[in-house]
Design an enzyme around this catalytic site. Structure first.
Site, PDB file in Angstrom:
ATOM      1  N   GLU A 212       2.735   5.838  10.196  1.00 31.89           N
ATOM      2  CA  GLU A 212       1.405   6.108  10.758  1.00 31.89           C
ATOM      3  C   GLU A 212       1.430   7.368  11.619  1.00 31.89           C
ATOM      4  OE1 GLU A 212      -1.558   5.052  10.337  1.00 31.89           O
ATOM      5  OE2 GLU A 212      -2.467   5.979  12.094  1.00 31.89           O
TER       6      GLU A 212
ATOM      7  N   GLU B 118      -3.362   2.612   1.606  1.00 36.28           N
ATOM      8  CA  GLU B 118      -3.497   1.895   2.881  1.00 36.28           C
ATOM      9  C   GLU B 118      -4.352   0.655   2.690  1.00 36.28           C
ATOM     10  OE1 GLU B 118      -4.744   4.299   6.228  1.00 36.28           O
ATOM     11  OE2 GLU B 118      -6.129   2.742   6.920  1.00 36.28           O
TER      12      GLU B 118
ATOM     13  N   HIS C 122      -3.105  10.411   3.307  1.00 35.99           N
ATOM     14  CA  HIS C 122      -1.640  10.310   3.234  1.00 35.99           C
ATOM     15  C   HIS C 122      -1.155   9.968   1.839  1.00 35.99           C
ATOM     16  CE1 HIS C 122      -3.122   6.310   4.234  1.00 35.99           C
ATOM     17  NE2 HIS C 122      -3.438   6.727   5.434  1.00 35.99           N
TER      18      HIS C 122
ATOM     19  N   HIS D  89      -8.283  11.680   8.074  1.00 36.04           N
ATOM     20  CA  HIS D  89      -6.943  11.998   7.578  1.00 36.04           C
ATOM     21  C   HIS D  89      -6.745  11.411   6.192  1.00 36.04           C
ATOM     22  CE1 HIS D  89      -6.400   7.838   8.908  1.00 36.04           C
ATOM     23  NE2 HIS D  89      -5.313   7.792   8.170  1.00 36.04           N
TER      24      HIS D  89
ATOM     25  N   ARG E 280      -9.829   6.757  14.904  1.00 38.17           N
ATOM     26  CA  ARG E 280      -8.610   7.200  14.204  1.00 38.17           C
ATOM     27  C   ARG E 280      -9.058   8.354  13.345  1.00 38.17           C
ATOM     28  NH1 ARG E 280      -5.043   9.431  11.944  1.00 38.17           N
ATOM     29  NH2 ARG E 280      -3.199   8.514  10.973  1.00 38.17           N
TER      30      ARG E 280
ATOM     31  N   HIS F  39     -10.080   9.396   4.822  1.00 42.24           N
ATOM     32  CA  HIS F  39     -10.776   8.285   5.477  1.00 42.24           C
ATOM     33  C   HIS F  39     -10.716   8.402   6.996  1.00 42.24           C
ATOM     34  CE1 HIS F  39      -6.566   7.122   4.686  1.00 42.24           C
ATOM     35  NE2 HIS F  39      -6.602   6.538   5.877  1.00 42.24           N
TER      36      HIS F  39
HETATM   37 MN    MN Z   1      -4.831   6.069   7.070  1.00 40.86          MN
END
Ligand code: MN
Ligand code: MN
Length: 414
Positions: free
Chosen positions: A193, A131, A127, A125, A122, A170
């Site tokens: 997401e 999370e 946000h 990124h 993943r 992360h």
């Molecule tokens: Mn994330």
């Protein structure tokens, strides 16, 4: 119709014949409302559903199709699921989500179910929302950087948590032999997401000469960057953890770990009918906006009647099957059935119990948008109120009140 549903219908038919011949069992114990509700108060013809009907779906929800006659009112639906949420599948893994847009009850947090293959990444990124994650299968390597430039890299397995404060950058990567699957929570019901700040997007949308200046590189150093974001992609095995930790060890160590073993904790309550483990900011220091309860209910057991004074409860069903009734002023009472991959929401202060309706353990993880877990037990309240008060209110013998459980057992029978 499956055998269980058919058997239920036959039982109802026998009861219904009697009920219809007399009058409704209105305003009585276990069937209190006027006009009387519940299949027991309707004729065979009246309670039948001529269709259209998806019989496979109906058979999954016996308590929605034929609610207990104590259910009442128009509470919005408390059930949702990842099982029928569209999966966005890419090389390296997939994700699906249920946000407030999908499930209006889910205002406090949104939920994501993600799978990463071994080596699946993943992408790096960040946000707007914080999370929180809970691993349900396999293992994963997490990397995160705090606001003081301190890096954290850790490998986690089944039952472990992570927490990344809003804005902390992360990544996640599936480990061998078969990657991982997990629940991910954002502390905002509208967070998605599929809309995060991706490092590849920023590189691709920055003038090349600025990239060169920013990183002190020759102007063509970034000529092969991805023109589109990666989001999830298949990477190589991440290699040994100590080497990865050593490679980032320059800005100091974060004061508190960003991961925590919820499954490895000592239960807060445990008896023969179940147990609950609780991880909030009192033990998992970084988890300032999310508290979690990992609950196991044994066959034949119930999670006692209770409510939460400080936050909505967002539930993810992991194993087994159960039914829950949620109560609110009105009165409103809604009973619903839950299976693995399903989601339930109980709004703050709404009363509820959860009953194992299967033959194996029911496992559910509950998430609360708060820094500290809080719960009020119905039996604890009634046994710490003068018994005459309770006895007069409920019209029962005070001696019986004194025999209620007075120690918040969590799970019954004890
Ligand atoms: Mn994330
Ligand atoms: Mn609860």
């Amino acid at each position: 119709m499956d055998p269980l549903s058919r058997r239920n219908m036959l039982v109802l038919s026998a009861a219904g014949a009697t009920a219809a011949a007399t009058t409704a069992h209105a305003a009585s114990y276990g069937n209190p409302d006027e006009p009387a509700q519940g299949a027991i108060n309707a004729s065979t013809g009246a309670r039948r559903d001529p269709g259209p009907q998806n019989s496979m779906l109906v058979s999954e929800f016996p308590d929605a199709f034929s609610p207990p006659p104590t259910d009442v009112g128009g509470m919005a639906q408390i059930w949702s699921s990842f099982n029928n949420a569209p999966r966005r599948i890419q090389a390296g893994g997939w994700a699906r989500q249920v946000t407030e847009a999908d499930f209006p009850m889910s205002e406090a947090v949104s939920g994501v179910n993600m799978r990463l293959s071994a080596g699946g990444i993943r992408e790096l990124h960040w946000h707007q929302a914080a999370e929180w994650g809970f691993m349900t299968y396999g293992g994963c390597r997490v990397t995160v950087l705090d606001e003081k430039g301190r890096a954290y890299v850790q490998d986690i397995g089944v039952g472990d948590l992570w927490y990344f404060p809003a804005g902390f950058p992360h990544s996640l990567q599936g480990l061998g032999p078969d990657g991982c699957e997990f629940l991910l929570i954002f502390d905002n019901g509208r967070a998605s997401e599929f809309n995060t700040l991706l490092v590849t997007d920023w590189f691709a949308h920055t003038p090349p000469e600025v990239l060169a200046l920013n990183f002190g590189m020759p102007s063509d150093a970034f000529r092969a960057i991805p023109p589109h974001d990666l989001w999830i992609f298949q990477g190589k095995s991440p290699g040994p953890l100590p080497a990865a930790q050593a490679a980032v060890d320059s800005g100091g160590v974060p004061p508190h770990p960003f991961t925590f073993s919820l499954g490895g904790m000592t239960p807060r309550r445990s008896n023969r009918s179940g147990n609950v483990r609780i991880a909030d900011s009192t033990v998992f220091k970084v988890s300032k906006s999310i508290a979690a309860a990992l609950e196991t209910i044994r066959p034949g057991g119930i999670r006692e009647m209770h409510w939460h004074p400080n936050a909505d409860e967002w539930q993810y069903y992991v194993k087994g099957q159960g039914r829950m009734t949620v109560f609110n002023a009105g009165p409103q009472a809604q009973t619903m059935d839950f299976r693995p991959g399903d989601i339930g929401v109980v709004k703050r202060n709404y009363g509820h119990y959860l009953q194992n309706t299967g033959t194996s353990d029911l496992v559910m993880v509950a998430v609360f948008k708060t820094d500290q877990y809080a719960e009020i037990s119905l039996s604890d309240w009634l046994t710490h109120t003068p018994p005459e008060m309770v006895a007069q209110t409920l019209n029962i013998d005070p001696a019986l009140v004194r025999r209620f459980p007075s120690d918040s057992p969590g799970f019954l029978p004890t």
